[in-house]
Design an enzyme around this catalytic site. Structure first.
Site, PDB file in Angstrom:
ATOM      1  N   GLU A   1      49.467   0.465   6.330  1.00 24.90           N
ATOM      2  CA  GLU A   1      48.236   0.241   7.091  1.00 24.90           C
ATOM      3  C   GLU A   1      47.410   1.503   7.332  1.00 24.90           C
ATOM      4  O   GLU A   1      46.186   1.458   7.296  1.00 24.90           O
ATOM      5  CB  GLU A   1      48.547  -0.476   8.407  1.00 24.90           C
ATOM      6  CG  GLU A   1      49.143  -1.878   8.216  1.00 24.90           C
ATOM      7  CD  GLU A   1      48.255  -2.851   7.429  1.00 24.90           C
ATOM      8  OE1 GLU A   1      47.034  -2.604   7.304  1.00 24.90           O
ATOM      9  OE2 GLU A   1      48.803  -3.860   6.930  1.00 24.90           O
TER      10      GLU A   1
ATOM     11  N   ASP B   1      57.325  -8.204  13.263  1.00 24.19           N
ATOM     12  CA  ASP B   1      55.970  -8.495  13.750  1.00 24.19           C
ATOM     13  C   ASP B   1      55.678  -7.727  15.040  1.00 24.19           C
ATOM     14  O   ASP B   1      54.520  -7.488  15.378  1.00 24.19           O
ATOM     15  CB  ASP B   1      55.783 -10.005  13.979  1.00 24.19           C
ATOM     16  CG  ASP B   1      55.696 -10.787  12.662  1.00 24.19           C
ATOM     17  OD1 ASP B   1      55.552 -10.138  11.599  1.00 24.19           O
ATOM     18  OD2 ASP B   1      55.786 -12.030  12.690  1.00 24.19           O
TER      19      ASP B   1
ATOM     20  N   GLU C   1      46.356  -9.380   2.445  1.00 23.58           N
ATOM     21  CA  GLU C   1      46.086  -8.785   1.138  1.00 23.58           C
ATOM     22  C   GLU C   1      46.893  -9.380   0.002  1.00 23.58           C
ATOM     23  O   GLU C   1      47.396  -8.649  -0.853  1.00 23.58           O
ATOM     24  CB  GLU C   1      46.339  -7.277   1.233  1.00 23.58           C
ATOM     25  CG  GLU C   1      47.807  -6.856   1.469  1.00 23.58           C
ATOM     26  CD  GLU C   1      48.224  -6.753   2.928  1.00 23.58           C
ATOM     27  OE1 GLU C   1      47.627  -7.434   3.784  1.00 23.58           O
ATOM     28  OE2 GLU C   1      49.165  -5.988   3.217  1.00 23.58           O
TER      29      GLU C   1
ATOM     30  N   HIS D   1      44.165  -2.462   0.218  1.00 26.22           N
ATOM     31  CA  HIS D   1      45.606  -2.714   0.078  1.00 26.22           C
ATOM     32  C   HIS D   1      46.026  -2.868  -1.384  1.00 26.22           C
ATOM     33  O   HIS D   1      47.215  -2.767  -1.698  1.00 26.22           O
ATOM     34  CB  HIS D   1      46.000  -3.972   0.837  1.00 26.22           C
ATOM     35  CG  HIS D   1      46.354  -3.761   2.289  1.00 26.22           C
ATOM     36  ND1 HIS D   1      47.301  -2.856   2.695  1.00 26.22           N
ATOM     37  CD2 HIS D   1      45.897  -4.364   3.417  1.00 26.22           C
ATOM     38  CE1 HIS D   1      47.422  -2.915   4.023  1.00 26.22           C
ATOM     39  NE2 HIS D   1      46.573  -3.825   4.487  1.00 26.22           N
TER      40      HIS D   1
ATOM     41  N   TYR E   1      48.122   1.477  12.297  1.00 24.06           N
ATOM     42  CA  TYR E   1      46.773   1.468  11.729  1.00 24.06           C
ATOM     43  C   TYR E   1      45.999   2.725  12.136  1.00 24.06           C
ATOM     44  O   TYR E   1      45.537   3.484  11.290  1.00 24.06           O
ATOM     45  CB  TYR E   1      45.986   0.254  12.237  1.00 24.06           C
ATOM     46  CG  TYR E   1      46.449  -1.084  11.714  1.00 24.06           C
ATOM     47  CD1 TYR E   1      45.741  -1.734  10.715  1.00 24.06           C
ATOM     48  CD2 TYR E   1      47.582  -1.710  12.223  1.00 24.06           C
ATOM     49  CE1 TYR E   1      46.136  -2.973  10.240  1.00 24.06           C
ATOM     50  CE2 TYR E   1      47.987  -2.956  11.753  1.00 24.06           C
ATOM     51  CZ  TYR E   1      47.263  -3.583  10.753  1.00 24.06           C
ATOM     52  OH  TYR E   1      47.658  -4.803  10.277  1.00 24.06           O
TER      53      TYR E   1
ATOM     54  N   HIS F   1      39.067  -3.519   3.774  1.00 29.16           N
ATOM     55  CA  HIS F   1      40.454  -3.279   4.180  1.00 29.16           C
ATOM     56  C   HIS F   1      41.435  -3.984   3.238  1.00 29.16           C
ATOM     57  O   HIS F   1      42.345  -3.353   2.691  1.00 29.16           O
ATOM     58  CB  HIS F   1      40.652  -3.753   5.624  1.00 29.16           C
ATOM     59  CG  HIS F   1      42.043  -3.549   6.136  1.00 29.16           C
ATOM     60  ND1 HIS F   1      42.415  -2.434   6.863  1.00 29.16           N
ATOM     61  CD2 HIS F   1      43.156  -4.302   6.019  1.00 29.16           C
ATOM     62  CE1 HIS F   1      43.703  -2.521   7.157  1.00 29.16           C
ATOM     63  NE2 HIS F   1      44.173  -3.663   6.660  1.00 29.16           N
ATOM     64  N   GLU F   2      41.241  -5.281   3.048  1.00 31.49           N
ATOM     65  CA  GLU F   2      42.199  -6.035   2.227  1.00 31.49           C
ATOM     66  C   GLU F   2      42.140  -5.574   0.763  1.00 31.49           C
ATOM     67  O   GLU F   2      43.158  -5.493   0.084  1.00 31.49           O
ATOM     68  CB  GLU F   2      41.964  -7.542   2.347  1.00 31.49           C
ATOM     69  CG  GLU F   2      41.999  -8.099   3.779  1.00 31.49           C
ATOM     70  CD  GLU F   2      43.185  -7.660   4.629  1.00 31.49           C
ATOM     71  OE1 GLU F   2      44.244  -7.313   4.064  1.00 31.49           O
ATOM     72  OE2 GLU F   2      43.050  -7.638   5.869  1.00 31.49           O
TER      73      GLU F   2
HETATM   74  N1  BES Z   1      48.593  -6.979   6.157  1.00 34.18           N
HETATM   75  C1  BES Z   1      47.790  -7.116   7.321  1.00 34.18           C
HETATM   76  C2  BES Z   1      48.105  -8.351   8.116  1.00 34.18           C
HETATM   77  C3  BES Z   1      49.543  -8.456   8.609  1.00 34.18           C
HETATM   78  C4  BES Z   1      50.253  -7.336   9.025  1.00 34.18           C
HETATM   79  C5  BES Z   1      50.131  -9.692   8.670  1.00 34.18           C
HETATM   80  C6  BES Z   1      51.574  -7.464   9.463  1.00 34.18           C
HETATM   81  C7  BES Z   1      51.451  -9.822   9.119  1.00 34.18           C
HETATM   82  C8  BES Z   1      52.176  -8.701   9.517  1.00 34.18           C
HETATM   83  C9  BES Z   1      46.306  -7.117   6.977  1.00 34.18           C
HETATM   84  O1  BES Z   1      45.969  -6.239   5.954  1.00 34.18           O
HETATM   85  C10 BES Z   1      45.552  -6.627   8.185  1.00 34.18           C
HETATM   86  O2  BES Z   1      45.775  -5.526   8.584  1.00 34.18           O
HETATM   87  N2  BES Z   1      44.674  -7.468   8.721  1.00 34.18           N
HETATM   88  C11 BES Z   1      43.862  -7.150   9.883  1.00 34.18           C
HETATM   89  C12 BES Z   1      42.452  -6.824   9.483  1.00 34.18           C
HETATM   90  C13 BES Z   1      42.110  -5.407   9.328  1.00 34.18           C
HETATM   91  C14 BES Z   1      40.620  -5.248   9.070  1.00 34.18           C
HETATM   92  C15 BES Z   1      42.601  -4.461  10.364  1.00 34.18           C
HETATM   93  C16 BES Z   1      43.761  -8.386  10.744  1.00 34.18           C
HETATM   94  O3  BES Z   1      44.177  -9.460  10.292  1.00 34.18           O
HETATM   95  O4  BES Z   1      43.279  -8.280  11.863  1.00 34.18           O
HETATM   96 ZN    ZN Z   2      46.117  -4.195   6.544  1.00 35.96          ZN
END
Ligand code: BES
Ligand code: ZN
Length: 646
Positions: free
Chosen positions: A362, A417, A315, A343, A425, A339-340
């Site tokens: 999330e 991470d 995002e 954010h 989520y 989703h993005e």
């Molecule tokens: N911000 C996250 C991606 C992220 C989280 C990167 C923690 C690094 C550390 C992003 O918004 C996200 O949640 N992406 C998901 C997609 C979503 C539809 C659940 C993904 O990349 O799978």
């Molecule tokens: Zn996210």
């Protein structure tokens, strides 16, 4: 036949906790020599109460000296896989006695640090780059003169910077030009910018980026889509953002407008299909604004990256970074855009103060994503997503150790991470659904709208959220009803409380019924009534068939539905998982090309996990990985290295 596409059902699996014991030692040592006043959760807020939220994942000292603005300048050196340049940090002293600015770095080569009092004259100052910790990187301690207002760090990044991926032309759609992009969340910004890398510190920024003249640079800032390819691009982000949202990409990029305030950047071969796939973005923005108040970032554009991008989406403000694997041709995977985009309210506007508060980012975003989906695509679609995700969460909870099932998870001594499981989520979203069900949708919507206003451009902790919730919403609710919520249990305990809302989808119930009739031999695959199925239904079908299938059954499914050749990345993923489990050799060539082309961790890691369960499979995984690894992003490399070293 054509199989529609949808959200991937099984869990995104995450890094194993390989460095836990080592890291605990490091963190407890750190905790001793850092005052509790460091890293207030909202360093920029004057009037807000300042909860003592220490960010265990930053060496920064924003409680004493806080960085407010960055001026960035880089040469993008594809030949050396490096950014060379300067970061100039405008500072504010919160403690008069403070004589040191402490920054985060990882694998940076720092050649000079200079100070200025007036923005005109610069003079060198003493700096110490400390020892590197495997998780946190190395602290950079800079001695400040009494009058210093800005600090300029001259540095280069390392070719293996954890937050940057450098791609060969062969890894792009056009195959002609190299490509580079950054991914800063959670604590990777420090691998390409020396800064206070904590989500509790917000900065505005400007940047000047010099590139080879065939290429375009874009950032999470105001971009000039019509800037000529002069080899130099300038950017400005006027709203204060946390460091994990600073982002840069350089490549052979074109722009297509989708509406006056939305558009797509992508390689020329991809840009038309991307613009068609994402054409509902403006409708999604309008729906979110109706529900939760104005979009505060002016433009919303998307950047489609090459397939090695390790996530589905990121995002980055004003410019979401997205995987090309969601371009399915039928908009079936655009939930990711919802989703993005969401954010922009939950996360970018109201930000988690530390990574243990990640669920605030999330959970609210998944909740908003569902509400956007309901507005734009209708209730039945949301019911399907919610039902699929309920199964995903159950699987994830079954796999995770109890401490990792907690929303307000303890990440001390660990890589943030590691906290990126389905729990923040999906368990988080269920808590918000429960609140909605308890007070009613209208009341919950006005609460959320006020929440985004109240905390706009601030970073908050779980405790800040709870205090606001109790004050603004629960104070009007009967005590018995509030007690029945078991809020504390939701936030601080493992497992899923019994009052979690249920999800139900008539369409998916019918699919499961058909899968059972086929598996029981009552009907052939060809005779199943699949014509009206959407992606979500295909995904549910593949999770509903028994784990163990005979060779004849595998062939029957493949002949009837063409799964091995299916274009949809998520359906293909589930089919390949089924194929590995059942040793279905005709799918192996596709498995290999899939794993070599795609680097999105959620799509590839479960396949390697499944492969290594057998001796044959492990050999296959190793052979494929040897070819695939050079093309993967550092984040995916580290996850797959873990799988193969187990
Ligand atoms: N911000 C996250 C991606 C992220 C989280 C990167 C923690 C690094 C550390 C992003 O918004 C996200 O949640 N992406 C998901 C997609 C979503 C539809 C659940 C993904 O990349 O799978
Ligand atoms: Zn996210």
């Amino acid at each position: 036949m054509s199989i529609p596409r949808g959200r991937f059902v099984t869990s995104a699996s995450l890094n194993r906790l390989s460095r836990v014991s080592l890291a605990i030692v490091i963190t407890s040592a750190m905790a001793c020599d850092r005052p509790a006043s460091d890293s207030p959760s909202s360093a920029s807020s004057g009037e807000m109460p300042q909860p003592a939220a220490r960010d265990l994942h930053s060496y920064g000292n924003p409680g004493e000296v806080v960085v407010r603005h960055l001026d960035l300048e880089w040469d993008v050196r594809f030949d050396r896989r490096a950014l060379d340049g300067t970061a100039t940090l405008e500072i504010e002293r919160l403690s008069e006695s403070a004589d040191t600015l402490r920054l985060d770095t990882r694998d940076l080569s720092v050649t000079a640090v200079d100070l200025t009092d007036d923005g005109q004259t610069w003079s060198p100052t003493r700096f110490v780059l400390g020892d590197a910790d495997p998780i946190l990187g190395a602290p950079l301690e800079i001695s400040l003169s009494t009058g210093a207002t800005s600090v300029r760090v001259t540095y280069s990044t390392n070719p293996n910077a954890s937050g940057v991926q450098w791609l060969e032309p062969s890894q792009t759609a056009g195959k002609q030009h190299p490509f580079m992009f950054t991914q800063s969340q959670a604590i990777h910004a420090r691998s390409w910018i020396p800064l206070q890398d904590s989500p509790g510190v917000r900065v505005t920024y400007r940047a000047t980026v010099r590139t080879p003249t065939a290429l375009r640079a874009v950032m999470s800032a105001a971009n000039q889509a019509d800037a000529p390819l002069s080899g130099e691009f300038t950017f400005e982000m006027r709203q204060p953002i946390p460091s994990y949202l600073i982002a840069l990409a350089v490549g052979d990029l074109q722009f297509r407008a989708m509406s006056p305030r939305t558009g797509v950047y992508a390689e020329p071969l991809v840009v038309e299909s991307a613009a068609a796939e994402f054409e509902d973005t403006e409708a999604m923005m309008a729906a979110t604004e109706r529900l939760y108040g104005p979009y505060r970032w002016e433009r919303y554009d998307l950047l489609v990256l090459p397939p090695s991008f390790p996530f589905g989406g990121m995002e980055n403000p004003r410019l979401t970074f997205a995987t090309p694997t969601i371009i399915a041709g039928d908009k079936s995977l655009v939930v990711l855009v919802a989703h993005e985009l969401a954010h922009s309210w939950s996360g970018n506007l109201v930000t988690n103060a530390t990574w243990r508060d990640f669920w605030l980012n999330e959970a609210f975003t998944v909740y908003l994503e569902r509400r956007i989906l309901e507005e734009v695509f209708g209730r039945a679609r949301v019911d399907m997503e919610a039902t699929l995700d309920r199964a995903t969460l159950a699987e994830e909870l079954a796999r995770l150790e109890p401490p990792d099932q907690i929303l307000h998870v303890d990440l001390s001594g660990r890589d943030p991470d590691d906290g990126m499981t389905q729990v923040p989520y999906l368990k988080g979203e269920l808590l918000l659904r429960l609140l909605e069900n308890t007070v009613g949708r209208a009341r919950f919507d006005s609460f959320l709208r006020a929440y985004f206003d109240h905390f706009a451009f601030r970073s908050i902790t779980t405790a800040d959220f709870v205090a606001y919730l109790e004050d603004q919403l629960l104070s009007e609710v009967e005590t018995g009803v509030v007690d029945a919520l078991q809020l504390d249990r939701w936030l601080e305990e493992p497992g899923l409380p019994a009052n979690a809302p249920l999800a139900e989808s008539d369409a998916l119930t019918r699919v499961a019924g058909q899968a059972a009739r086929w598996a029981g031999g009552e009907v052939t695959a060809g005779a199943l009534d699949t014509a009206p199925w959407t992606t979500q239904e295909w995904l549910h079908f593949l999770t509903s068939v028994p784990d163990t299938l005979t060779a004849d059954q595998m062939r029957e499914l493949d002949d009837a539905f063409g799964f091995t050749q299916v274009g949809n990345s998520e359906v293909a993923h589930l089919w390949l998982l089924t194929a590995i489990r059942n040793h279905y050799a005709p799918a192996y060539p596709r498995l290999e090309s899939y794993l070599i082309e795609i680097g999105r961790r959620k799509l590839i890691k479960p396949l390697y996990d499944e492969l290594v369960k057998t001796t044959d499979g492990r050999a296959r995984a190793e052979a494929i990985y040897e070819r695939a690894r050079p093309g993967y992003h550092p984040i995916s490399v580290s996850s797959i290295d873990d799988v193969l070293s187990r």
